[in-house]
Design an enzyme around this catalytic site. Structure first.
Site, PDB file in Angstrom:
ATOM      1  N   GLU A  95      43.794  26.622  25.639  1.00 54.05           N
ATOM      2  CA  GLU A  95      42.564  26.579  24.825  1.00 54.05           C
ATOM      3  C   GLU A  95      42.821  26.227  23.368  1.00 54.05           C
ATOM      4  O   GLU A  95      42.506  26.993  22.455  1.00 54.05           O
ATOM      5  CB  GLU A  95      41.826  27.920  24.933  1.00 54.05           C
ATOM      6  CG  GLU A  95      41.332  28.204  26.333  1.00 54.05           C
ATOM      7  CD  GLU A  95      40.388  29.392  26.426  1.00 54.05           C
ATOM      8  OE1 GLU A  95      40.418  30.257  25.538  1.00 54.05           O
ATOM      9  OE2 GLU A  95      39.604  29.446  27.393  1.00 54.05           O
ATOM     10  N   CYS A 147      44.068  24.614  10.452  1.00 51.88           N
ATOM     11  CA  CYS A 147      44.993  25.203   9.492  1.00 51.88           C
ATOM     12  C   CYS A 147      44.845  24.449   8.174  1.00 51.88           C
ATOM     13  O   CYS A 147      44.668  23.232   8.166  1.00 51.88           O
ATOM     14  CB  CYS A 147      46.414  25.082  10.023  1.00 51.88           C
ATOM     15  SG  CYS A 147      47.656  25.654   8.845  1.00 51.88           S
ATOM     16  N   GLU A 168      39.798  28.398  34.587  1.00 59.52           N
ATOM     17  CA  GLU A 168      39.581  29.848  34.527  1.00 59.52           C
ATOM     18  C   GLU A 168      38.113  30.137  34.782  1.00 59.52           C
ATOM     19  O   GLU A 168      37.236  29.442  34.262  1.00 59.52           O
ATOM     20  CB  GLU A 168      39.894  30.393  33.124  1.00 59.52           C
ATOM     21  CG  GLU A 168      41.333  30.301  32.696  1.00 59.52           C
ATOM     22  CD  GLU A 168      41.532  30.826  31.273  1.00 59.52           C
ATOM     23  OE1 GLU A 168      40.680  31.595  30.784  1.00 59.52           O
ATOM     24  OE2 GLU A 168      42.518  30.435  30.649  1.00 59.52           O
ATOM     25  N   LYS A 219      43.047  44.652  29.277  1.00 57.53           N
ATOM     26  CA  LYS A 219      43.303  45.500  30.454  1.00 57.53           C
ATOM     27  C   LYS A 219      42.050  45.778  31.268  1.00 57.53           C
ATOM     28  O   LYS A 219      42.136  46.098  32.443  1.00 57.53           O
ATOM     29  CB  LYS A 219      44.031  46.793  30.070  1.00 57.53           C
ATOM     30  CG  LYS A 219      43.329  47.679  29.071  1.00 57.53           C
ATOM     31  CD  LYS A 219      44.224  48.887  28.743  1.00 57.53           C
ATOM     32  CE  LYS A 219      43.672  49.739  27.630  1.00 57.53           C
ATOM     33  NZ  LYS A 219      43.507  49.019  26.345  1.00 57.53           N
ATOM     34  N   HIS A 239      39.554  43.457  31.499  1.00 60.22           N
ATOM     35  CA  HIS A 239      38.952  42.182  31.918  1.00 60.22           C
ATOM     36  C   HIS A 239      39.035  42.102  33.444  1.00 60.22           C
ATOM     37  O   HIS A 239      40.009  42.535  34.044  1.00 60.22           O
ATOM     38  CB  HIS A 239      39.732  41.027  31.282  1.00 60.22           C
ATOM     39  CG  HIS A 239      39.068  39.692  31.428  1.00 60.22           C
ATOM     40  ND1 HIS A 239      38.948  39.052  32.640  1.00 60.22           N
ATOM     41  CD2 HIS A 239      38.473  38.880  30.512  1.00 60.22           C
ATOM     42  CE1 HIS A 239      38.317  37.902  32.464  1.00 60.22           C
ATOM     43  NE2 HIS A 239      38.012  37.772  31.178  1.00 60.22           N
TER      44      HIS A 239
HETATM   45  C1  GLA Z   1      40.387  32.646  27.766  1.00 60.74           C
HETATM   46  C2  GLA Z   1      41.907  32.590  27.792  1.00 60.74           C
HETATM   47  C3  GLA Z   1      42.527  33.577  28.737  1.00 60.74           C
HETATM   48  C4  GLA Z   1      41.812  34.902  28.692  1.00 60.74           C
HETATM   49  C5  GLA Z   1      40.364  34.677  29.011  1.00 60.74           C
HETATM   50  C6  GLA Z   1      39.557  35.942  29.087  1.00 60.74           C
HETATM   51  O1  GLA Z   1      39.777  31.730  28.547  1.00 60.74           O
HETATM   52  O2  GLA Z   1      42.389  31.305  28.079  1.00 60.74           O
HETATM   53  O3  GLA Z   1      43.877  33.718  28.395  1.00 60.74           O
HETATM   54  O4  GLA Z   1      41.959  35.466  27.429  1.00 60.74           O
HETATM   55  O5  GLA Z   1      39.803  33.879  28.014  1.00 60.74           O
HETATM   56  O6  GLA Z   1      38.256  35.688  29.512  1.00 60.74           O
HETATM   57 ZN    ZN Z   2      49.100  23.916   8.597  1.00 68.40          ZN
END
Ligand code: GLA
Ligand code: ZN
Length: 687
Positions: free
Chosen positions: A158, A163, A322, A371, A373
């Site tokens: 993700e 920065c 995901e 924990k 989730h």
């Molecule tokens: C994101 C992240 C995962 C996790 C999920 C939880 O999509 O990529 O690592 O943190 O959220 O929903």
């Molecule tokens: Zn930078």
């Protein structure tokens, strides 16, 4: 000839089912890892994404590597004929790296350097971070290049954020120099004579900041473009070893949406990013049962996002990297999905073009922020939970659909969502901040097609437009001369365009068009848009279209037809609401006010009928008031139909032509019923 090949490496089969697996958290608990392998088979899960946040377990000290546990996990997944999506660890770095090389730490827009912690927060420019991540990736590429269990590289996680450190400032200035060549050009593009903002030396330019410059809109958009380019360049740097050593293993990185409203993610320009990945994958977290949406409304937004991600690669299937098997733990109300809704939601993604259903996460962590989730396996560690059993049952269904991967959807309608337009509308000091709602407006138009089962793409105007009969592009505030020409050609050759108020205002530098709005779209639309009125939430206006009354909220533009015909006027006769301009062999509609769902349903029903746009599965006649969502996916041999009941009630209709149940091979004709939240998958084999 269309390519129906699955998107992942040839050693995998069928729809991938599984998810993020973090054995690195359980190395002290070998019995838990043994339990995982027992449960994976029971859950009908075979594909696991590993390594994503494992850097400190893999390289606990600089140059000291512990990859044996990873070897063993990959081997065990291979032994059960499963597949591994192997992630690079750059999303979260070990503490030693931040301590030894502080330049990798991000500096925020307030110019505050961040401490070590969390994740997804490195400097994208830092040569050290680029070197370290590439070095690590080379190690992975060398070690697993001939391992058939590894079917895909998952680069980082993700990507997002920006920065503002000194290295990034330098990189931004070089990017600008390359783009504009001279300061004179930059000063003109950014309109810096306003408030005496002229730059006389490149070194005076600083990225946008709440404690400095943030109202030079031309700079703001260039900064956002730079952030996308810098992220892509960081990503490209990560991929070098894989492109070199494993050219046959496809590469992806997981994209996102904005939750919980399910709006398009707009911190990066995915339209640009898409060209650099082999496979589009994204993380989908709709908040089902959210009181702000009906099931249909939210489902339509999910499909919008799916259509958007599928269209990024011109219809090639994508992956759900995901989704949660149950609930998340980061929205204000972490609600469970009702019975069958997990299956409904997963199969909606498959219907819309996904070749995978992967979860965050396989097993709940024991400590730290995630924990609670949702996960396939919870802290009890059993297959007896509702969630586990729903996942296993879904896995069983997915196993019956091994022919679906690679199948595509034919579309004749495109809805335009342009991320740069989103940035600029958000930045514009105009209209009302609360009701600008560009992406929501695009999604509102989209919903009318979703509700009619008309297959759609969601594209930017950079895409090829030839295949479409209809293009719907609400609030086309930013339009380049080039895109205006493209739309002209599209309509001239018989296409139909629908656009709305607040279109044709600015060019790619956010400089307004002179000589009358909608700028370069004026002759195509055959109108002049003189001014726009922002309504208070308590105000509305009414008009009749073919004798049916409709309402307008939020915005009313005063327009003057030039060559266009007026199809409807406001009751107070102050300005036309709907115009239609014949142009070449096509036509361009303009809606001068913000119309609502009832109007969209009515209006697009007619447009679709006039243009003879195909809806999915015309053989299904639903009983009065019953709605079933249908989407097709098709390959050389078979058309699959996904029929989904997004309501908590039984629905019924009848099929006028026999079809085959894709899972049981049974012939279905006549009456067809749907239980609450049920999905049925039918097919037709082509000779
Ligand atoms: C994101 C992240 C995962 C996790 C999920 C939880 O999509 O990529 O690592 O943190 O959220 O929903
Ligand atoms: Zn930078």
């Amino acid at each position: 000839m269309k390519n129906y090949k699955p998107i992942y490496h040839k050693s995998a089969k069928g729809i991938l089912h599984g998810g993020d697996y973090n054995p690195d958290q359980w190395l002290r608990y070998p019995e838990i890892i043994n339990e995982d392998f027992d449960l994976m088979q029971k859950a009908n899960c075979q594909t696991f994404t590993i390594g994503m946040f494992s850097w400190s377990q893999l390289e606990p000290e600089e140059g000291v590597y512990h990859l044996e546990w990873l070897d063993s996990i990959i081997k065990r997944i291979g032994d059960m004929e499963g597949s591994v999506i192997l992630a690079t660890p750059s999303g979260a770095r070990p503490a030693w790296l931040s301590r030894k090389y502080p330049e990798v730490l991000r500096t925020d827009a307030h110019r505050q350097k961040q401490l070590h912690g969390l994740r997804h927060n490195h400097c994208f420019t830092s040569p050290v971070y680029r070197e370290k991540t590439q070095e690590f990736n080379r190690l992975l590429a060398n070690r697993y290049k001939d391992n058939p269990t590894v079917i895909m590289w998952h680069i980082s996680n993700e990507y997002s954020g920006e920065c503002h450190c000194d290295l990034c400032q330098e990189a931004f200035r070089s990017w600008l120099q390359k783009k504009y060549q001279t300061l004179e050009e930059l000063n003109h593009a950014w309109w810096t004579n306003f408030w005496s903002h002229q730059y006389s030396d490149w070194s005076e330019i600083e990225s946008p900041s709440p404690i400095g410059e943030h109202m030079v809109h031309g700079m703001n958009i260039d900064w956002k473009r730079f952030v996308t380019d810098q992220t892509i360049s960081f990503y490209e740097n990560e991929t070098v070893p894989f492109r070199e050593l494993t050219p046959d293993i496809p590469i992806t990185t997981n994209f996102m949406s904005r939750n919980p409203e399910m709006l398009p993610f707009h911190a990066l320009d995915y339209d640009k990013f898409a060209k650099h990945v082999d496979v589009i994958s994204w993380d989908s977290y709709p908040c089902w049962h959210h009181p702000a949406f009906t099931m249909d409304e939210l489902a339509s937004r999910v499909s919008f996002e799916n259509d958007y991600f599928r269209s990024l690669k011109n219809g090639q299937s994508f992956m759900i990297m995901e989704m949660t098997p149950s609930l998340v733990n980061w929205v204000p109300y972490n609600k469970m999905k009702k019975k069958n809704v997990h299956e409904l939601s997963a199969l909606q993604n498959v219907a819309d073009g996904s070749d995978s259903i992967l979860y965050f996460q396989w097993r709940q962590s024991r400590g730290s922020s995630e924990k609670f989730h949702g996960a396939v396996v919870d802290h009890t560690g059993t297959d007896q939970t509702r969630v586990f059993q729903e996942v296993a049952a879904l896995g069983g269904r997915l196993n019956n659909l091994s022919e679906v991967p690679g199948a595509r959807t034919n579309t004749e309608v495109a809805i335009v969502y342009d991320v740069e337009n989103d940035w600029l509308i958000e930045d514009a000091q105009a209209l009302a901040n609360e009701t600008k709602k560009y992406p929501e407006t695009v999604m509102a138009h989209y919903e009318a097609f979703w509700k009619r089962n008309i297959p759609t793409d969601v594209i930017s105007l950079n895409h090829d437009l030839k295949q479409y009969k209809l293009i719907v592009a609400p609030m086309l505030y930013k339009i380049t001369e080039e895109h205006a020409k493209k739309l002209e050609t599209f309509v001239e050759h018989g296409g139909t365009l629908v656009t709305t108020y607040f279109s044709g205002r600015v060019n790619e530098n956010d400089l307004t068009y002179l000589g009358g709005f909608p700028g370069p779209l004026r002759s195509l639309l055959g109108i002049w848009a003189e001014e726009i009125d922002t309504l208070y939430p308590t105000e509305e206006s009414v008009f009749k279209y073919k004798d049916v009354p409709f309402k307008v909220h939020d915005y009313i533009e005063t327009i003057h037809p030039e060559t266009a015909d007026v199809l409807a006027m406001y009751e107070e006769e102050r300005t036309p609401v709907i115009t239609k301009n014949q142009y070449g062999t096509g036509a361009a509609f303009y809606l001068s006010g913000r119309t609502d769902r009832t109007f969209h349903e009515h209006f697009y029903k007619e447009v679709v009928k006039d243009l003879q746009i195909k809806s999915d599965l015309p053989e299904l006649v639903m009983n009065d008031g019953h709605f079933i969502r249908i989407r097709h996916r098709k390959n050389e041999r078979t058309v699959f139909y996904f029929l989904q009941n997004f309501s908590n009630e039984r629905k019924s209709g009848y099929l006028t032509m026999p079809l085959t149940d894709a899972e049981t091979d049974e012939e279905i004709v006549g009456e067809i019923c749907f239980k609450p939240f049920e999905t049925r998958i039918l097919k037709v084999n082509m000779e």
